[in-house]
Scaffold this motif. Structure first.
Motif, PDB file in Angstrom:
ATOM      1  N   MET A  97      33.856  66.424-109.437  1.00  0.00           N
ATOM      2  CA  MET A  97      34.817  65.360-109.692  1.00  0.00           C
ATOM      3  C   MET A  97      35.837  65.331-108.569  1.00  0.00           C
ATOM      4  SD  MET A  97      35.761  63.440-112.487  1.00  0.00           S
ATOM      5  CE  MET A  97      37.135  62.375-112.741  1.00  0.00           C
ATOM      6  N   VAL A  98      36.066  64.162-108.023  1.00  0.00           N
ATOM      7  CA  VAL A  98      37.011  63.974-106.935  1.00  0.00           C
ATOM      8  C   VAL A  98      38.282  63.398-107.521  1.00  0.00           C
ATOM      9  CG1 VAL A  98      37.451  62.734-104.795  1.00  0.00           C
ATOM     10  CG2 VAL A  98      35.152  63.543-105.310  1.00  0.00           C
ATOM     11  N   GLY A  99      39.408  63.970-107.136  1.00  0.00           N
ATOM     12  CA  GLY A  99      40.690  63.452-107.584  1.00  0.00           C
ATOM     13  C   GLY A  99      41.502  62.942-106.415  1.00  0.00           C
ATOM     14  N   ILE A 100      42.664  62.439-106.718  1.00  0.00           N
ATOM     15  CA  ILE A 100      43.526  61.910-105.670  1.00  0.00           C
ATOM     16  C   ILE A 100      43.978  63.024-104.730  1.00  0.00           C
ATOM     17  CG2 ILE A 100      45.648  62.057-107.032  1.00  0.00           C
ATOM     18  CD1 ILE A 100      44.887  59.247-104.603  1.00  0.00           C
ATOM     19  N   GLY A 101      44.180  64.229-105.250  1.00  0.00           N
ATOM     20  CA  GLY A 101      44.578  65.351-104.399  1.00  0.00           C
ATOM     21  C   GLY A 101      43.514  65.713-103.388  1.00  0.00           C
ATOM     22  N   THR A 102      42.260  65.713-103.814  1.00  0.00           N
ATOM     23  CA  THR A 102      41.155  66.001-102.908  1.00  0.00           C
ATOM     24  C   THR A 102      41.034  64.929-101.841  1.00  0.00           C
ATOM     25  OG1 THR A 102      39.981  67.050-104.741  1.00  0.00           O
ATOM     26  CG2 THR A 102      38.689  66.493-102.792  1.00  0.00           C
ATOM     27  N   ALA A 103      41.173  63.674-102.238  1.00  0.00           N
ATOM     28  CA  ALA A 103      41.069  62.573-101.282  1.00  0.00           C
ATOM     29  C   ALA A 103      42.191  62.643-100.253  1.00  0.00           C
ATOM     30  CB  ALA A 103      41.105  61.238-102.016  1.00  0.00           C
ATOM     31  N   VAL A 104      43.398  62.911-100.702  1.00  0.00           N
ATOM     32  CA  VAL A 104      44.527  63.013 -99.780  1.00  0.00           C
ATOM     33  C   VAL A 104      44.317  64.177 -98.822  1.00  0.00           C
ATOM     34  CG1 VAL A 104      46.994  63.548 -99.651  1.00  0.00           C
ATOM     35  CG2 VAL A 104      46.177  61.862-101.288  1.00  0.00           C
ATOM     36  N   LEU A 105      43.826  65.285 -99.318  1.00  0.00           N
ATOM     37  CA  LEU A 105      43.577  66.452 -98.477  1.00  0.00           C
ATOM     38  C   LEU A 105      42.504  66.162 -97.427  1.00  0.00           C
ATOM     39  CD1 LEU A 105      44.258  69.458 -98.011  1.00  0.00           C
ATOM     40  CD2 LEU A 105      42.368  69.988 -99.545  1.00  0.00           C
ATOM     41  N   VAL A 106      41.415  65.519 -97.826  1.00  0.00           N
ATOM     42  CA  VAL A 106      40.330  65.211 -96.897  1.00  0.00           C
ATOM     43  C   VAL A 106      40.810  64.233 -95.829  1.00  0.00           C
ATOM     44  CG1 VAL A 106      38.102  64.017 -96.706  1.00  0.00           C
ATOM     45  CG2 VAL A 106      38.451  65.730 -98.480  1.00  0.00           C
ATOM     46  N   PHE A 107      41.512  63.181 -96.232  1.00  0.00           N
ATOM     47  CA  PHE A 107      41.971  62.191 -95.263  1.00  0.00           C
ATOM     48  C   PHE A 107      43.089  62.738 -94.381  1.00  0.00           C
ATOM     49  CE2 PHE A 107      40.189  59.056 -98.407  1.00  0.00           C
ATOM     50  CZ  PHE A 107      39.071  58.776 -97.630  1.00  0.00           C
ATOM     51  N   ALA A 108      43.931  63.615 -94.894  1.00  0.00           N
ATOM     52  CA  ALA A 108      44.969  64.240 -94.073  1.00  0.00           C
ATOM     53  C   ALA A 108      44.336  65.169 -93.038  1.00  0.00           C
ATOM     54  CB  ALA A 108      45.949  65.005 -94.952  1.00  0.00           C
ATOM     55  N   ALA A 117      29.328  59.543-103.135  1.00  0.00           N
ATOM     56  CA  ALA A 117      30.091  59.767-104.364  1.00  0.00           C
ATOM     57  C   ALA A 117      31.581  59.867-104.057  1.00  0.00           C
ATOM     58  CB  ALA A 117      29.608  61.033-105.060  1.00  0.00           C
ATOM     59  N   PHE A 118      31.918  60.527-102.947  1.00  0.00           N
ATOM     60  CA  PHE A 118      33.322  60.646-102.566  1.00  0.00           C
ATOM     61  C   PHE A 118      33.913  59.291-102.188  1.00  0.00           C
ATOM     62  CE2 PHE A 118      36.517  61.201 -99.212  1.00  0.00           C
ATOM     63  CZ  PHE A 118      37.473  61.905 -99.934  1.00  0.00           C
ATOM     64  N   LEU A 119      33.215  58.519-101.369  1.00  0.00           N
ATOM     65  CA  LEU A 119      33.749  57.234-100.922  1.00  0.00           C
ATOM     66  C   LEU A 119      33.789  56.198-102.041  1.00  0.00           C
ATOM     67  CD1 LEU A 119      32.137  56.940 -97.390  1.00  0.00           C
ATOM     68  CD2 LEU A 119      34.517  57.436 -97.954  1.00  0.00           C
ATOM     69  N   ALA A 120      32.910  56.300-103.010  1.00  0.00           N
ATOM     70  CA  ALA A 120      32.871  55.332-104.095  1.00  0.00           C
ATOM     71  C   ALA A 120      33.811  55.673-105.247  1.00  0.00           C
ATOM     72  CB  ALA A 120      31.446  55.203-104.619  1.00  0.00           C
ATOM     73  N   TYR A 121      34.468  56.822-105.185  1.00  0.00           N
ATOM     74  CA  TYR A 121      35.368  57.217-106.266  1.00  0.00           C
ATOM     75  C   TYR A 121      36.508  56.208-106.401  1.00  0.00           C
ATOM     76  CZ  TYR A 121      38.525  59.937-109.157  1.00  0.00           C
ATOM     77  OH  TYR A 121      39.350  60.352-110.166  1.00  0.00           O
ATOM     78  N   GLU A 122      36.709  55.725-107.600  1.00  0.00           N
ATOM     79  CA  GLU A 122      37.723  54.697-107.861  1.00  0.00           C
ATOM     80  C   GLU A 122      39.015  55.346-108.337  1.00  0.00           C
ATOM     81  OE1 GLU A 122      38.202  51.297-111.153  1.00  0.00           O
ATOM     82  OE2 GLU A 122      36.378  51.158-109.949  1.00  0.00           O
ATOM     83  N   HIS A 123      40.105  55.037-107.649  1.00  0.00           N
ATOM     84  CA  HIS A 123      41.415  55.584-108.002  1.00  0.00           C
ATOM     85  C   HIS A 123      42.170  54.689-108.966  1.00  0.00           C
ATOM     86  CE1 HIS A 123      41.362  58.960-105.249  1.00  0.00           C
ATOM     87  NE2 HIS A 123      40.841  58.161-104.341  1.00  0.00           N
ATOM     88  N   ALA A 124      42.132  53.391-108.730  1.00  0.00           N
ATOM     89  CA  ALA A 124      42.905  52.463-109.552  1.00  0.00           C
ATOM     90  C   ALA A 124      42.295  51.073-109.452  1.00  0.00           C
ATOM     91  CB  ALA A 124      44.355  52.432-109.066  1.00  0.00           C
ATOM     92  N   ARG A 125      42.781  50.203-110.323  1.00  0.00           N
ATOM     93  CA  ARG A 125      42.406  48.792-110.277  1.00  0.00           C
ATOM     94  C   ARG A 125      43.681  47.970-110.263  1.00  0.00           C
ATOM     95  NH1 ARG A 125      37.511  46.583-111.019  1.00  0.00           N
ATOM     96  NH2 ARG A 125      35.820  48.049-111.251  1.00  0.00           N
ATOM     97  N   LEU A 126      43.718  47.013-109.350  1.00  0.00           N
ATOM     98  CA  LEU A 126      44.870  46.140-109.228  1.00  0.00           C
ATOM     99  C   LEU A 126      44.510  44.734-109.700  1.00  0.00           C
ATOM    100  CD1 LEU A 126      46.046  47.240-105.670  1.00  0.00           C
ATOM    101  CD2 LEU A 126      46.861  48.074-107.869  1.00  0.00           C
ATOM    102  N   ALA A 127      45.520  43.886-109.852  1.00  0.00           N
ATOM    103  CA  ALA A 127      45.352  42.479-110.223  1.00  0.00           C
ATOM    104  C   ALA A 127      44.603  42.342-111.547  1.00  0.00           C
ATOM    105  CB  ALA A 127      44.654  41.699-109.114  1.00  0.00           C
ATOM    106  N   GLY A 128      45.049  43.078-112.531  1.00  0.00           N
ATOM    107  CA  GLY A 128      44.434  42.976-113.850  1.00  0.00           C
ATOM    108  C   GLY A 128      43.021  43.506-113.920  1.00  0.00           C
ATOM    109  N   GLY A 129      42.692  44.461-113.087  1.00  0.00           N
ATOM    110  CA  GLY A 129      41.360  45.063-113.110  1.00  0.00           C
ATOM    111  C   GLY A 129      40.351  44.386-112.211  1.00  0.00           C
ATOM    112  N   LEU A 130      40.781  43.414-111.412  1.00  0.00           N
ATOM    113  CA  LEU A 130      39.842  42.693-110.553  1.00  0.00           C
ATOM    114  C   LEU A 130      39.600  43.366-109.204  1.00  0.00           C
ATOM    115  CD1 LEU A 130      41.058  39.038-111.175  1.00  0.00           C
ATOM    116  CD2 LEU A 130      39.050  40.169-112.129  1.00  0.00           C
ATOM    117  N   VAL A 131      40.576  44.126-108.717  1.00  0.00           N
ATOM    118  CA  VAL A 131      40.472  44.715-107.386  1.00  0.00           C
ATOM    119  C   VAL A 131      40.463  46.240-107.499  1.00  0.00           C
ATOM    120  CG1 VAL A 131      41.519  44.867-105.102  1.00  0.00           C
ATOM    121  CG2 VAL A 131      41.738  42.752-106.418  1.00  0.00           C
TER     122      VAL A 131
END
Length: 102
Positions: free
Chosen positions: A1-12, A51-65
């Motif tokens: 499972m990928v979380g926001i912390g893992t994503a931030v660490l990888v991109f940093a 799997a890492f790149l497709a991990y969804e963090h949030a949805r904006l605009a009422g779930g459309l984006v």
């Protein structure tokens, strides 16, 4: 499972490697590594990378984006490409042969 912390660490870590190459070696090497590191990762371990790149963090605009990790990767890419282009332009401008003031 990928979380926001893992994503931030990888991109940093990714940004730190590219910026280190930019400062200590060359902008061409930084630009090449900016493209090659993700491509090599996708070729070497495609299931994990997808799997890492497709991990969804949030949805904006009422779930459309959806906001996925590949959106964050594009954000990091565009920021670092801007930094590389700016340093190239600044280097070119500062190294121009200026006429001496008489």
């Amino acid at each position: 499972m990928v979380g926001i912390g893992t994503a931030v660490l990888v991109f940093a870590l990714f940004a730190a490697i590219v910026l280190y190459l930019l400062v200590n070696y060359s902008s061409l090497m930084a630009a090449i590594s900016l493209l090659l590191l993700p491509l090599v990762t996708i070729v070497a371990i495609p299931e994990t990378a997808n799997a890492f790149l497709a991990y969804e963090h949030a949805r904006l605009a009422g779930g459309l984006v959806p906001i996925n990790n590949y959106h964050l990767l594009l954000f990091v890419w565009s920021t670092i490409i801007g930094i590389i282009l700016y340093t190239e332009f600044l280097t070119w401008y500062l190294s121009k042969n200026k006429r001496p003031i008489k």
